[in-house]
Enzyme design. Structure first.
Site, PDB file in Angstrom:
ATOM      1  N   ASP A   1      43.855  48.172  45.963  1.00 16.43           N
ATOM      2  CA  ASP A   1      42.775  47.280  46.363  1.00 16.43           C
ATOM      3  C   ASP A   1      41.745  47.277  45.239  1.00 16.43           C
ATOM      4  O   ASP A   1      41.481  48.308  44.628  1.00 16.43           O
ATOM      5  CB  ASP A   1      42.139  47.718  47.689  1.00 16.43           C
ATOM      6  N   THR A   2      41.202  46.087  44.968  1.00 15.39           N
ATOM      7  CA  THR A   2      40.291  45.918  43.831  1.00 15.39           C
ATOM      8  C   THR A   2      39.011  45.251  44.278  1.00 15.39           C
ATOM      9  O   THR A   2      39.032  44.410  45.176  1.00 15.39           O
ATOM     10  CB  THR A   2      40.970  45.038  42.747  1.00 15.39           C
TER      11      THR A   2
ATOM     12  N   ASP B   1      37.671  36.190  36.676  1.00 18.92           N
ATOM     13  CA  ASP B   1      37.955  36.325  35.243  1.00 18.92           C
ATOM     14  C   ASP B   1      37.101  35.424  34.338  1.00 18.92           C
ATOM     15  O   ASP B   1      36.656  35.882  33.282  1.00 18.92           O
ATOM     16  CB  ASP B   1      39.441  36.063  34.961  1.00 18.92           C
TER      17      ASP B   1
ATOM     18  N   LYS C   1      44.528  41.441  28.404  1.00 19.03           N
ATOM     19  CA  LYS C   1      43.822  41.868  29.618  1.00 19.03           C
ATOM     20  C   LYS C   1      44.456  43.148  30.167  1.00 19.03           C
ATOM     21  O   LYS C   1      43.749  44.099  30.532  1.00 19.03           O
ATOM     22  CB  LYS C   1      43.839  40.758  30.669  1.00 19.03           C
TER      23      LYS C   1
ATOM     24  N   ARG D   1      43.097  47.404  36.794  1.00 22.67           N
ATOM     25  CA  ARG D   1      44.376  47.603  37.474  1.00 22.67           C
ATOM     26  C   ARG D   1      45.338  48.387  36.578  1.00 22.67           C
ATOM     27  O   ARG D   1      46.002  49.315  37.016  1.00 22.67           O
ATOM     28  CB  ARG D   1      44.977  46.238  37.846  1.00 22.67           C
TER      29      ARG D   1
END
Ligand code: IMP
Length: 191
Positions: A68-69, A152, A172, A178
């Site tokens: 989860d972010t 982003d 990235k 992540r």
């Protein structure tokens, strides 16, 4: 050994598979034909990652990871944080989320923010472990770039002059929250 990754996202699946040893096969919820969504009702990223991992572990009794972010903005006391996907309401909409975030930052010069990813891992015996990855940066006023997703176009990581949306996926993935959480997990698994 097989690990279930509690995701339907093919890009995330590829990223994890490329980071863990070849002896580990990572399978997704699509591979298991599991179509129902697991609701993220937790108050923290760790809660949500654990909810997803536990749900899958209970069903399949196999090693599982779930992530989860969230984007934490300093001037907004950590918002949108755990609510990043649905910041401007449901259904999740990246444009609306960015508009609301920029609107809420109109009166402040503090642009500091970071992305954080939590990965929950449950091994074959049911033992739980958390891994974290973080990237610091700042929120800019205008959108730049058309790659990536989510926030982003308005996030510039520290040490770069590009937004995440102006970077190739390799660029990235070299520095992202992540990728860093996945690296922490894969270092653990590789031991
Ligand atoms: P998830 O936990 O990976 O589904 O991420 C939750 C939300 O955080 C997403 O819907 C996006 O709004 C945001 N988010 C997560 N990762 C990123 C990223 O790499 N770039 C931009 N936004 C992201």
């Amino acid at each position: 050994m097989e690990i279930i990754f509690a995701t339907h996202n093919k890009n995330k699946l590829k990223e994890v598979q490329s980071l863990v040893p070849e002896s580990i096969k990572v399978i997704s919820l699509d591979d298991l034909n599991m179509t129902n969504e697991i609701s993220e009702t937790g108050h923290t990223l760790a809660d949500n990652a654990l909810i997803k991992a536990r749900t899958i572990f209970e069903l399949y009794k196999k090693p599982v990871i779930a992530d989860d972010t969230g984007l934490d903005v300093e001037a907004l006391n950590g918002a949108p944080g755990v609510r990043s996907a649905r910041y401007a309401g449901e259904p999740s909409n990246a444009e609306n989320n960015m508009n609301l975030l920029l609107h809420n930052l109109q009166t402040t010069t503090n642009r500091a923010a970071h992305f954080k990813t939590i990965i929950a891992y449950i091994d074959s015996e049911g033992k739980e472990q958390l891994f974290e990855g973080r990237v610091d940066g700042s929120i800019i006023d205008e959108r730049r770039g058309d790659k990536g997703f989510g926030y982003d176009p308005i996030f510039v990581p520290e040490g770069s002059d590009k937004t995440f949306a102006e970077m190739s996926s390799e660029e990235k993935n070299g520095i992202s929250h992540r990728a860093r959480a996945l690296k922490a997990f894969s270092d653990f698994i590789n031991k």
